[in-house]
Design a protein around this motif. Sequence first.
Motif, PDB file in Angstrom:
ATOM      1  N   PHE A 233       6.357   5.051   9.161  1.00 39.44           N
ATOM      2  CA  PHE A 233       6.546   6.138   8.209  1.00 39.44           C
ATOM      3  C   PHE A 233       7.873   6.876   8.446  1.00 39.44           C
ATOM      4  O   PHE A 233       8.515   7.314   7.490  1.00 39.44           O
ATOM      5  CB  PHE A 233       5.368   7.103   8.255  1.00 39.44           C
ATOM      6  N   GLU A 234       8.289   6.993   9.701  1.00 33.12           N
ATOM      7  CA  GLU A 234       9.595   7.581   9.969  1.00 33.12           C
ATOM      8  C   GLU A 234      10.695   6.726   9.355  1.00 33.12           C
ATOM      9  O   GLU A 234      11.662   7.251   8.768  1.00 33.12           O
ATOM     10  CB  GLU A 234       9.812   7.736  11.474  1.00 33.12           C
ATOM     11  N   GLY A 235      10.552   5.401   9.473  1.00 35.44           N
ATOM     12  CA  GLY A 235      11.548   4.488   8.929  1.00 35.44           C
ATOM     13  C   GLY A 235      11.647   4.549   7.413  1.00 35.44           C
ATOM     14  O   GLY A 235      12.731   4.379   6.844  1.00 35.44           O
ATOM     15  N   ARG A 236      10.518   4.803   6.760  1.00 32.89           N
ATOM     16  CA  ARG A 236      10.503   4.884   5.290  1.00 32.89           C
ATOM     17  C   ARG A 236      10.812   6.290   4.784  1.00 32.89           C
ATOM     18  O   ARG A 236      10.958   6.493   3.583  1.00 32.89           O
ATOM     19  CB  ARG A 236       9.127   4.463   4.760  1.00 32.89           C
ATOM     20  N   GLY A 237      10.846   7.262   5.691  1.00 33.31           N
ATOM     21  CA  GLY A 237      11.039   8.645   5.267  1.00 33.31           C
ATOM     22  C   GLY A 237       9.811   9.222   4.591  1.00 33.31           C
ATOM     23  O   GLY A 237       9.915  10.159   3.793  1.00 33.31           O
ATOM     24  N   THR A 238       8.632   8.683   4.919  1.00 33.19           N
ATOM     25  CA  THR A 238       7.376   9.153   4.327  1.00 33.19           C
ATOM     26  C   THR A 238       6.834  10.329   5.141  1.00 33.19           C
ATOM     27  O   THR A 238       6.619  10.190   6.352  1.00 33.19           O
ATOM     28  CB  THR A 238       6.321   8.035   4.315  1.00 33.19           C
ATOM     29  N   PRO A 239       6.595  11.484   4.524  1.00 35.36           N
ATOM     30  CA  PRO A 239       6.002  12.606   5.266  1.00 35.36           C
ATOM     31  C   PRO A 239       4.636  12.215   5.833  1.00 35.36           C
ATOM     32  O   PRO A 239       3.846  11.549   5.150  1.00 35.36           O
ATOM     33  CB  PRO A 239       5.871  13.709   4.211  1.00 35.36           C
ATOM     34  N   PHE A 240       4.345  12.640   7.049  1.00 31.66           N
ATOM     35  CA  PHE A 240       3.044  12.319   7.639  1.00 31.66           C
ATOM     36  C   PHE A 240       2.614  13.432   8.580  1.00 31.66           C
ATOM     37  O   PHE A 240       3.430  14.227   9.046  1.00 31.66           O
ATOM     38  CB  PHE A 240       3.078  10.974   8.378  1.00 31.66           C
ATOM     39  N   VAL A 241       1.317  13.475   8.834  1.00 37.93           N
ATOM     40  CA  VAL A 241       0.760  14.351   9.859  1.00 37.93           C
ATOM     41  C   VAL A 241      -0.001  13.480  10.844  1.00 37.93           C
ATOM     42  O   VAL A 241      -0.413  12.365  10.505  1.00 37.93           O
ATOM     43  CB  VAL A 241      -0.190  15.418   9.260  1.00 37.93           C
ATOM     44  N   VAL A 242      -0.170  13.971  12.048  1.00 37.70           N
ATOM     45  CA  VAL A 242      -0.966  13.273  13.056  1.00 37.70           C
ATOM     46  C   VAL A 242      -2.261  14.050  13.260  1.00 37.70           C
ATOM     47  O   VAL A 242      -2.238  15.241  13.575  1.00 37.70           O
ATOM     48  CB  VAL A 242      -0.206  13.145  14.392  1.00 37.70           C
ATOM     49  N   ALA A 243      -3.374  13.371  13.041  1.00 37.99           N
ATOM     50  CA  ALA A 243      -4.692  13.987  13.208  1.00 37.99           C
ATOM     51  C   ALA A 243      -5.394  13.327  14.385  1.00 37.99           C
ATOM     52  O   ALA A 243      -5.657  12.124  14.358  1.00 37.99           O
ATOM     53  CB  ALA A 243      -5.523  13.822  11.931  1.00 37.99           C
TER      54      ALA A 243
ATOM     55  N   LEU B 241       0.819  -1.206   0.000  1.00 41.51           N
ATOM     56  CA  LEU B 241       0.000   0.000   0.000  1.00 41.51           C
ATOM     57  C   LEU B 241       0.859   1.264   0.000  1.00 41.51           C
ATOM     58  O   LEU B 241       0.473   2.282  -0.577  1.00 41.51           O
ATOM     59  CB  LEU B 241      -0.921   0.012   1.235  1.00 41.51           C
ATOM     60  N   ALA B 242       2.022   1.215   0.636  1.00 38.93           N
ATOM     61  CA  ALA B 242       2.859   2.407   0.779  1.00 38.93           C
ATOM     62  C   ALA B 242       3.612   2.769  -0.494  1.00 38.93           C
ATOM     63  O   ALA B 242       4.104   3.901  -0.616  1.00 38.93           O
ATOM     64  CB  ALA B 242       3.857   2.203   1.921  1.00 38.93           C
ATOM     65  N   LEU B 243       3.694   1.866  -1.451  1.00 33.30           N
ATOM     66  CA  LEU B 243       4.438   2.143  -2.684  1.00 33.30           C
ATOM     67  C   LEU B 243       3.838   3.336  -3.417  1.00 33.30           C
ATOM     68  O   LEU B 243       2.648   3.359  -3.713  1.00 33.30           O
ATOM     69  CB  LEU B 243       4.423   0.919  -3.608  1.00 33.30           C
ATOM     70  N   GLY B 244       4.660   4.342  -3.696  1.00 35.06           N
ATOM     71  CA  GLY B 244       4.214   5.497  -4.466  1.00 35.06           C
ATOM     72  C   GLY B 244       3.447   6.544  -3.679  1.00 35.06           C
ATOM     73  O   GLY B 244       3.047   7.560  -4.246  1.00 35.06           O
ATOM     74  N   ALA B 245       3.241   6.339  -2.386  1.00 33.47           N
ATOM     75  CA  ALA B 245       2.491   7.311  -1.587  1.00 33.47           C
ATOM     76  C   ALA B 245       3.344   8.547  -1.319  1.00 33.47           C
ATOM     77  O   ALA B 245       4.518   8.432  -0.976  1.00 33.47           O
ATOM     78  CB  ALA B 245       2.043   6.694  -0.269  1.00 33.47           C
ATOM     79  N   ILE B 246       2.750   9.742  -1.460  1.00 28.72           N
ATOM     80  CA  ILE B 246       3.502  10.967  -1.179  1.00 28.72           C
ATOM     81  C   ILE B 246       3.487  11.301   0.305  1.00 28.72           C
ATOM     82  O   ILE B 246       4.283  12.105   0.771  1.00 28.72           O
ATOM     83  CB  ILE B 246       2.955  12.163  -1.969  1.00 28.72           C
TER      84      ILE B 246
ATOM     85  N   GLU C   3      -9.497  19.223   5.571  1.00 37.86           N
ATOM     86  CA  GLU C   3      -8.474  20.096   6.158  1.00 37.86           C
ATOM     87  C   GLU C   3      -7.224  19.294   6.513  1.00 37.86           C
ATOM     88  O   GLU C   3      -6.089  19.762   6.331  1.00 37.86           O
ATOM     89  CB  GLU C   3      -9.030  20.794   7.399  1.00 37.86           C
ATOM     90  N   VAL C   4      -7.431  18.076   7.018  1.00 34.98           N
ATOM     91  CA  VAL C   4      -6.300  17.211   7.344  1.00 34.98           C
ATOM     92  C   VAL C   4      -5.505  16.884   6.078  1.00 34.98           C
ATOM     93  O   VAL C   4      -4.270  16.931   6.069  1.00 34.98           O
ATOM     94  CB  VAL C   4      -6.789  15.908   8.015  1.00 34.98           C
ATOM     95  N   LEU C   5      -6.206  16.561   4.999  1.00 29.47           N
ATOM     96  CA  LEU C   5      -5.533  16.209   3.746  1.00 29.47           C
ATOM     97  C   LEU C   5      -4.783  17.396   3.160  1.00 29.47           C
ATOM     98  O   LEU C   5      -3.672  17.239   2.630  1.00 29.47           O
ATOM     99  CB  LEU C   5      -6.555  15.673   2.740  1.00 29.47           C
ATOM    100  N   VAL C   6      -5.364  18.577   3.251  1.00 28.39           N
ATOM    101  CA  VAL C   6      -4.679  19.783   2.768  1.00 28.39           C
ATOM    102  C   VAL C   6      -3.391  20.014   3.561  1.00 28.39           C
ATOM    103  O   VAL C   6      -2.337  20.319   2.985  1.00 28.39           O
ATOM    104  CB  VAL C   6      -5.602  21.017   2.863  1.00 28.39           C
ATOM    105  N   THR C   7      -3.474  19.847   4.881  1.00 24.52           N
ATOM    106  CA  THR C   7      -2.291  20.017   5.722  1.00 24.52           C
ATOM    107  C   THR C   7      -1.209  19.015   5.341  1.00 24.52           C
ATOM    108  O   THR C   7      -0.018  19.350   5.274  1.00 24.52           O
ATOM    109  CB  THR C   7      -2.662  19.855   7.212  1.00 24.52           C
ATOM    110  N   LEU C   8      -1.626  17.772   5.073  1.00 21.70           N
ATOM    111  CA  LEU C   8      -0.659  16.754   4.663  1.00 21.70           C
ATOM    112  C   LEU C   8      -0.006  17.117   3.338  1.00 21.70           C
ATOM    113  O   LEU C   8       1.218  17.001   3.182  1.00 21.70           O
ATOM    114  CB  LEU C   8      -1.338  15.387   4.545  1.00 21.70           C
ATOM    115  N   MET C   9      -0.805  17.551   2.360  1.00 22.20           N
ATOM    116  CA  MET C   9      -0.258  17.915   1.050  1.00 22.20           C
ATOM    117  C   MET C   9       0.781  19.026   1.191  1.00 22.20           C
ATOM    118  O   MET C   9       1.862  18.977   0.593  1.00 22.20           O
ATOM    119  CB  MET C   9      -1.388  18.356   0.131  1.00 22.20           C
TER     120      MET C   9
END
Length: 203
Positions: free
Chosen positions: A130-140, A104-109, A180-186
């Motif tokens: 996500f920290e291990g993969r270097g994937t940007p994330f937000v906590v909601a 699922l994580a393949l290609g996720a921004i 709003e959460v998705l906008v913040t993540l983007m």
Amino acid sequence: MDYGHSERPAGATPLPTAIKILVAGGFGVGKTTMVGAVSETRPLRTEEVLTETGVGIDDLSGVEGKTTTTVAMDFGRITISDDLVLYLFGTPGQDRFWFVWDELALGAIGAVVLADTRRLADCFPSIDYFEGRGTPFVVAVNCFEGARQYRLDEVQTALNLDPGVPVLLCDARQRESSKEVLVTLMEHAMKTREARRRAAGTD
């Protein structure tokens, strides 16, 4: 799966750019609810009824009324414009279904990590992943009725997050709140990408 413009015959209308986002978090935190709240189409769900098989495995404390669980993924879509579409993938929350996470994580921004203050420790596996993969994330922080409310800086400290990781409140049932959460993540994902480019010395 490769997300982006695909090759098209000359003269054909170009396909929109597709952006993949994950919605993760612990068991019963509201991932399926969030995907369903924002998806413009009826979301694809892979929910199964909780059975005695999960007794002693699935921790229902705090979500005693939960009767189903996602066993593969939730999938939804949001069209931003003619040339931009968001695809949302909700991950399963239980450890025994985590074998699908890498796919699922393949290609996720980026990813949204949903948190429930009644079960805050359930966030750690998603954050670590996500920290291990270097994937940007937000906590909601999903605001459940009757749950104790904490300041966002308290949540940030409790989860031992990098100061640059956005933390915000949300109601996963509400479309505008989830958007709003998705906008913040983007915005966070774009800033992270730009910062990495600068650090690498590329334009």
